[in-house]
Write a protein that holds these residues in place. Structure first.
Motif, PDB file in Angstrom:
ATOM      1  N   ILE B  38       0.841  -1.208   0.000  1.00  0.00           N
ATOM      2  CA  ILE B  38       0.000   0.000   0.000  1.00  0.00           C
ATOM      3  C   ILE B  38       0.871   1.252   0.000  1.00  0.00           C
ATOM      4  CG2 ILE B  38      -1.639   1.336   1.376  1.00  0.00           C
ATOM      5  CD1 ILE B  38      -2.853  -1.245   2.328  1.00  0.00           C
ATOM      6  N   ILE B  39       1.893   1.253   0.872  1.00  0.00           N
ATOM      7  CA  ILE B  39       2.748   2.443   0.956  1.00  0.00           C
ATOM      8  C   ILE B  39       3.488   2.648  -0.361  1.00  0.00           C
ATOM      9  CG2 ILE B  39       4.818   3.371   2.064  1.00  0.00           C
ATOM     10  CD1 ILE B  39       3.817   2.173   4.668  1.00  0.00           C
ATOM     11  N   PHE B  40       3.928   1.545  -0.964  1.00  0.00           N
ATOM     12  CA  PHE B  40       4.643   1.658  -2.234  1.00  0.00           C
ATOM     13  C   PHE B  40       3.722   2.212  -3.317  1.00  0.00           C
ATOM     14  CE2 PHE B  40       5.096  -0.357  -6.370  1.00  0.00           C
ATOM     15  CZ  PHE B  40       6.297   0.189  -6.768  1.00  0.00           C
ATOM     16  N   SER B  41       2.491   1.683  -3.362  1.00  0.00           N
ATOM     17  CA  SER B  41       1.634   2.064  -4.489  1.00  0.00           C
ATOM     18  C   SER B  41       1.112   3.480  -4.356  1.00  0.00           C
ATOM     19  CB  SER B  41       0.477   1.081  -4.637  1.00  0.00           C
ATOM     20  OG  SER B  41      -0.070   0.804  -3.395  1.00  0.00           O
ATOM     21  N   SER B  42       1.380   4.141  -3.182  1.00  0.00           N
ATOM     22  CA  SER B  42       0.933   5.526  -3.051  1.00  0.00           C
ATOM     23  C   SER B  42       1.495   6.378  -4.186  1.00  0.00           C
ATOM     24  CB  SER B  42       1.362   6.095  -1.706  1.00  0.00           C
ATOM     25  OG  SER B  42       2.755   6.056  -1.586  1.00  0.00           O
ATOM     26  N   ILE B  43       2.718   6.045  -4.633  1.00  0.00           N
ATOM     27  CA  ILE B  43       3.342   6.852  -5.685  1.00  0.00           C
ATOM     28  C   ILE B  43       2.608   6.672  -7.022  1.00  0.00           C
ATOM     29  CG2 ILE B  43       5.095   5.345  -6.718  1.00  0.00           C
ATOM     30  CD1 ILE B  43       7.084   7.697  -5.953  1.00  0.00           C
ATOM     31  N   GLU B  44       1.883   5.545  -7.152  1.00  0.00           N
ATOM     32  CA  GLU B  44       1.144   5.282  -8.388  1.00  0.00           C
ATOM     33  C   GLU B  44      -0.018   6.257  -8.565  1.00  0.00           C
ATOM     34  OE1 GLU B  44       1.778   2.614 -10.585  1.00  0.00           O
ATOM     35  OE2 GLU B  44       3.607   2.463  -9.389  1.00  0.00           O
ATOM     36  N   PHE B  45      -0.550   6.743  -7.429  1.00  0.00           N
ATOM     37  CA  PHE B  45      -1.748   7.579  -7.502  1.00  0.00           C
ATOM     38  C   PHE B  45      -1.421   9.044  -7.740  1.00  0.00           C
ATOM     39  CE2 PHE B  45      -3.125   3.937  -4.932  1.00  0.00           C
ATOM     40  CZ  PHE B  45      -4.165   3.516  -5.723  1.00  0.00           C
ATOM     41  N   LEU B  46      -0.112   9.347  -7.798  1.00  0.00           N
ATOM     42  CA  LEU B  46       0.250  10.735  -8.038  1.00  0.00           C
ATOM     43  C   LEU B  46      -0.241  11.163  -9.415  1.00  0.00           C
ATOM     44  CD1 LEU B  46       3.859  10.996  -6.664  1.00  0.00           C
ATOM     45  CD2 LEU B  46       1.848  12.177  -5.858  1.00  0.00           C
ATOM     46  N   GLY B  72      12.173   5.123 -11.752  1.00  0.00           N
ATOM     47  CA  GLY B  72      11.835   3.827 -12.330  1.00  0.00           C
ATOM     48  C   GLY B  72      10.437   3.771 -12.904  1.00  0.00           C
ATOM     49  N   LEU B  73       9.831   4.947 -13.198  1.00  0.00           N
ATOM     50  CA  LEU B  73       8.441   4.944 -13.657  1.00  0.00           C
ATOM     51  C   LEU B  73       8.300   4.360 -15.065  1.00  0.00           C
ATOM     52  CD1 LEU B  73       7.101   8.297 -12.232  1.00  0.00           C
ATOM     53  CD2 LEU B  73       6.619   5.985 -11.476  1.00  0.00           C
ATOM     54  N   ASP B  74       9.446   4.066 -15.743  1.00  0.00           N
ATOM     55  CA  ASP B  74       9.343   3.469 -17.068  1.00  0.00           C
ATOM     56  C   ASP B  74       9.284   1.949 -16.988  1.00  0.00           C
ATOM     57  OD1 ASP B  74      11.828   3.494 -15.989  1.00  0.00           O
ATOM     58  OD2 ASP B  74      12.900   3.753 -17.888  1.00  0.00           O
ATOM     59  N   ARG B  75       9.379   1.401 -15.788  1.00  0.00           N
ATOM     60  CA  ARG B  75       9.335  -0.059 -15.639  1.00  0.00           C
ATOM     61  C   ARG B  75       7.995  -0.496 -15.051  1.00  0.00           C
ATOM     62  NH1 ARG B  75      15.100   0.301 -14.676  1.00  0.00           N
ATOM     63  NH2 ARG B  75      14.689   1.085 -12.600  1.00  0.00           N
ATOM     64  N   PRO B  76       7.630  -1.780 -15.211  1.00  0.00           N
ATOM     65  CA  PRO B  76       6.327  -2.227 -14.676  1.00  0.00           C
ATOM     66  C   PRO B  76       6.310  -2.156 -13.142  1.00  0.00           C
ATOM     67  CG  PRO B  76       7.583  -4.075 -15.541  1.00  0.00           C
ATOM     68  CD  PRO B  76       8.294  -2.842 -15.974  1.00  0.00           C
ATOM     69  N   PRO B  77       5.122  -1.888 -12.545  1.00  0.00           N
ATOM     70  CA  PRO B  77       4.996  -1.676 -11.101  1.00  0.00           C
ATOM     71  C   PRO B  77       5.513  -2.842 -10.258  1.00  0.00           C
ATOM     72  CG  PRO B  77       2.959  -1.127 -12.217  1.00  0.00           C
ATOM     73  CD  PRO B  77       3.857  -1.697 -13.240  1.00  0.00           C
ATOM     74  N   VAL B  78       5.245  -4.095 -10.699  1.00  0.00           N
ATOM     75  CA  VAL B  78       5.629  -5.239  -9.872  1.00  0.00           C
ATOM     76  C   VAL B  78       7.149  -5.291  -9.724  1.00  0.00           C
ATOM     77  CG1 VAL B  78       5.560  -7.737  -9.650  1.00  0.00           C
ATOM     78  CG2 VAL B  78       3.573  -6.516 -10.560  1.00  0.00           C
ATOM     79  N   GLU B  79       7.833  -5.099 -10.854  1.00  0.00           N
ATOM     80  CA  GLU B  79       9.293  -5.105 -10.829  1.00  0.00           C
ATOM     81  C   GLU B  79       9.806  -3.992  -9.915  1.00  0.00           C
ATOM     82  OE1 GLU B  79      10.978  -4.729 -14.726  1.00  0.00           O
ATOM     83  OE2 GLU B  79      12.893  -4.106 -13.865  1.00  0.00           O
ATOM     84  N   ARG B  80       9.131  -2.806 -10.037  1.00  0.00           N
ATOM     85  CA  ARG B  80       9.536  -1.670  -9.227  1.00  0.00           C
ATOM     86  C   ARG B  80       9.331  -1.946  -7.752  1.00  0.00           C
ATOM     87  NH1 ARG B  80       6.381   3.008 -10.175  1.00  0.00           N
ATOM     88  NH2 ARG B  80       5.516   1.816 -11.893  1.00  0.00           N
TER      89      ARG B  80
END
Lengths: 309, 339
Positions: B38-46, B72-80
């Motif tokens: 959850i904490i990691f994916s917070s950056i996804e919602f920016l 690393g926003l050019d890579r897939p989320p899972v890898e990140r």
């Protein structure tokens, strides 16, 4: 019985019951219950009523506007500015009154939203008891594993601080607690025969939720509403105090404490100035104490939920 | 048939306490994992243009692109996620958003460097408060439960109910008003650093620690009291009293072994609560701690710092609760003597 409940000579129990009930109006019944309330509960109810009146008629009661700026910053307490002015020259007393409207309004809206989300999901989970229940319950477990203030701070940093975001974020975080409680109390009711009968009659999910289960789990939910309101109110005040909650120029008590905190340093020269930031903080504390007192009494009234005896 | 019977026997030899503990630990680790997600994916919602927002309107598209690549926003989320989690485990919390320039000059600081001195200060403050609060509230709670409905109990109860309703910052400012500005006994701002000698550090942190103590003593005392009263109402306590056991024996021999679990739970819950209370109190006293850092980072939307702080706070909270659960499993007399 020689009372005239036998119009055609036959006895009717239903008639007799309505007769006894009809002797007292609803108001009288409420008054009878209120008379048994302890002084703490009375104190709480008077305070809450006072706050509600101030909040509803803020624009009539406040001598000045909440964002109206006067050319004198940090004016002392006086006839015109009852509690002085703040760093920008806004009347503290008026902002205190508008603060009641904004702070309480947002807290009530948040609590209602939390109950709408948490309550309905809790009821659905309790009635369906299938994979949906499992998914929701585990999800709530995880959300509750993070302290809500920390979670709220993190979400606010992403979505930005606005009143709408604040209401929504706090409501979702607090809905987890409402969900837990609603599901727990509703589980005892869904196994009742009358719920089964309603299902067999072919009533829909909405009917069963509203007409069969909700009336039977009201007392704990009402008490929880009071307590939840306190938590929401304190969280919003804390966030506003930290500068990431309700944003200026909207007057609210948490940020008023923050804006005027510097005045405390002058306590030895002018005690009234030092008290200025304390008044909104005290306003928050007083309302929370009042709600707690009323909820305490309500719990004693409606259930055997007491730790003595 | 025979095979399953043997397996069953083997299973019994593992102490049931152990399996319960392992289950609980597994659940705790799972929760921790989901929380990091959850904490990691917070950056996804920016919002998509946040690179522009961080670097300023004047930033060239190439600079923004380089910044996005660095995150690393050019890579897939899972890898990140796994890269991020691996970095966190090795102590690399990334670099702060602040200090970045539109021209591409990078003066940003390592998040761990920002956090490390703050974390030490926060732990110092929290342990100072806990050292006073835990024994005090246990003593108050247990005595209030033993002499319940006495005047002592009523006074302690009413006081704590009032303190619970006070926001932390109100308690803090009352203390400042009384002890720092009206009577100048303690400094109002807790200005401490690494080089401050220990006694001076304690002296300067007295007021924030006092504020925290007041806040958690109220919660802790009420919970202890409720737990003890609950315990004293159990049938086995009544049985012990009926068979004529002395008061001391009832408390020490019958009540105490069962009281450990609720008491440890209360302590852990409130230490976890301390984690949250510390944020507001640090801001009131301008104490250079982790909470202050997190609030500043939220205001400036410095996401890596917010993530790191949230991770530390949430991790502490989860581990404390996990610890309390394990202790209460270990000390539960019913589980210790299985039939």
């Amino acid at each position: 019985m020689n009372t005239p409940n036998t119009t055609d000579g036959s006895y009717s129990a239903a008639n007799e019951v309505t007769l006894v009930k009809a002797r007292r109006s609803v108001l009288q019944n409420i008054w009878r219950t209120l008379k048994t309330a302890p002084p703490t509960a009375w104190f709480g109810m008077v305070v809450i009523t006072f706050y509600l009146i101030v909040a509803l008629f803020a624009s009539l009661l406040a001598p000045h506007g909440q964002a109206q700026v006067f050319p004198m910053a940090y004016a002392p307490w006086s006839e015109e500015f009852i509690l002085g002015t703040d760093a920008l020259g806004r009347d503290v007393f008026s902002r205190l009154i508008y603060g009641a409207q904004n702070t309480i309004g947002i807290a009530v809206a948040t609590t209602l939203l939390a109950f709408l989300i948490g309550g309905s999901l809790g009821l659905i989970a309790a009635i369906s008891r299938n994979w949906l229940d499992q998914v929701l319950s585990r999800f709530v477990d995880v959300l509750m594993a993070i302290p809500s203030l920390i979670f709220a701070l993190m979400l606010l940093s992403i979505f930005g601080s606005s009143a709408m975001n604040l209401i929504f974020i706090i409501a979702v975080l607090d809905a987890t607690r409402v969900f837990r409680l609603t599901r727990a109390v509703a589980l005892n009711v869904v196994v009742m025969d009358y719920v089964e009968a309603a299902k067999l009659r072919g009533e829909g999910l909405g009917w069963i939720m509203r007409r069969e289960i909700l009336p039977n789990i009201m007392p704990p939910l009402v008490a929880e509403f009071g307590l939840r309101f306190c938590f929401v109110f304190l969280t919003i005040a804390a966030l506003s105090f930290l500068g990431v909650g309700i944003q200026p120029p909207t007057a609210d008590w948490g940020s008023m404490v923050r804006e005027n905190a510097g005045l405390i340093q002058f306590a030895e020269y002018d005690l009234t100035a030092a008290l200025t930031p304390m008044i909104p903080a005290a306003a928050i504390a007083l309302l929370t104490v009042a709600v707690n007192f009323v909820v305490d009494w309500f719990l004693h009234q409606t259930s055997g939920l007491r730790d003595e005896h | 048939m025979l095979q399953t019977k043997i397996n069953h026997r083997v299973f019994i030899h593992v102490h049931p306490v152990l399996t319960t503990i392992i289950q609980r630990l597994g659940l705790g680790l799972l929760t921790l994992f989901v929380v990091t997600v959850i904490i990691f994916s917070s950056i996804e919602f920016l919002p998509g243009d946040f690179g522009q927002a961080v670097l300023g309107q004047a930033a060239l598209p190439e600079t923004v692109e380089a910044f996005r690549r660095e995150l690393g926003l050019d890579r897939p989320p899972v890898e990140r996620y796994f890269m991020w989690a691996g970095n966190v485990l090795t102590g690399d919390l990334g670099t702060s958003f602040s200090g970045r320039d539109a021209s591409g000059v990078d003066r940003s600081r390592d998040v761990w460097q920002l956090i490390q001195p703050r974390l030490a200060n926060t732990l110092f403050l929290a342990s100072m408060a806990a050292l006073v609060a835990v024994p005090l509230s246990l003593a108050l709670g247990i005595t209030a439960a033993l002499y319940r409905n006495s005047i002592y109990d009523r006074v302690v109860n009413a006081t704590t109910l009032t303190t619970i309703s006070f926001p932390e910052f109100f308690v803090g400012y009352i203390l400042i008003l009384i002890f720092a500005t009206y009577f100048k006994v303690f400094p109002s701002l807790a200005n401490i650093s690494d080089s401050t000698p220990l006694l001076e550090k304690i002296y300067r942190s007295t007021l924030p620690a006092f504020a925290l103590t007041l806040v958690i003593v109220a919660h802790m005392m009420r919970m202890t009291r409720a737990a003890i009263i609950n315990l004293l109402a159990s049938p086995y306590i009544e049985m012990a009293q009926l068979k004529g056991a002395s008061k001391a024996k009832v408390i020490l021999h019958h009540a105490l072994p069962n009281a450990w679990a609720p008491i440890v739970n209360v302590i852990a819950f409130n230490l976890a609560y301390l984690v949250v209370g510390v944020v507001v109190v640090e801001v009131v006293f301008v104490y250079p701690g982790l909470g202050q850092l997190m609030v500043d980072a939220v205001s400036s939307r410095d996401i890596p710092v917010v993530q790191a702080c949230a991770l530390i706070f949430a991790g502490t909270y989860i581990l404390l609760n996990l610890f309390a659960d394990v202790i209460s499993i270990i000390t539960n007399p019913r589980l210790l003597h299985p039939r």
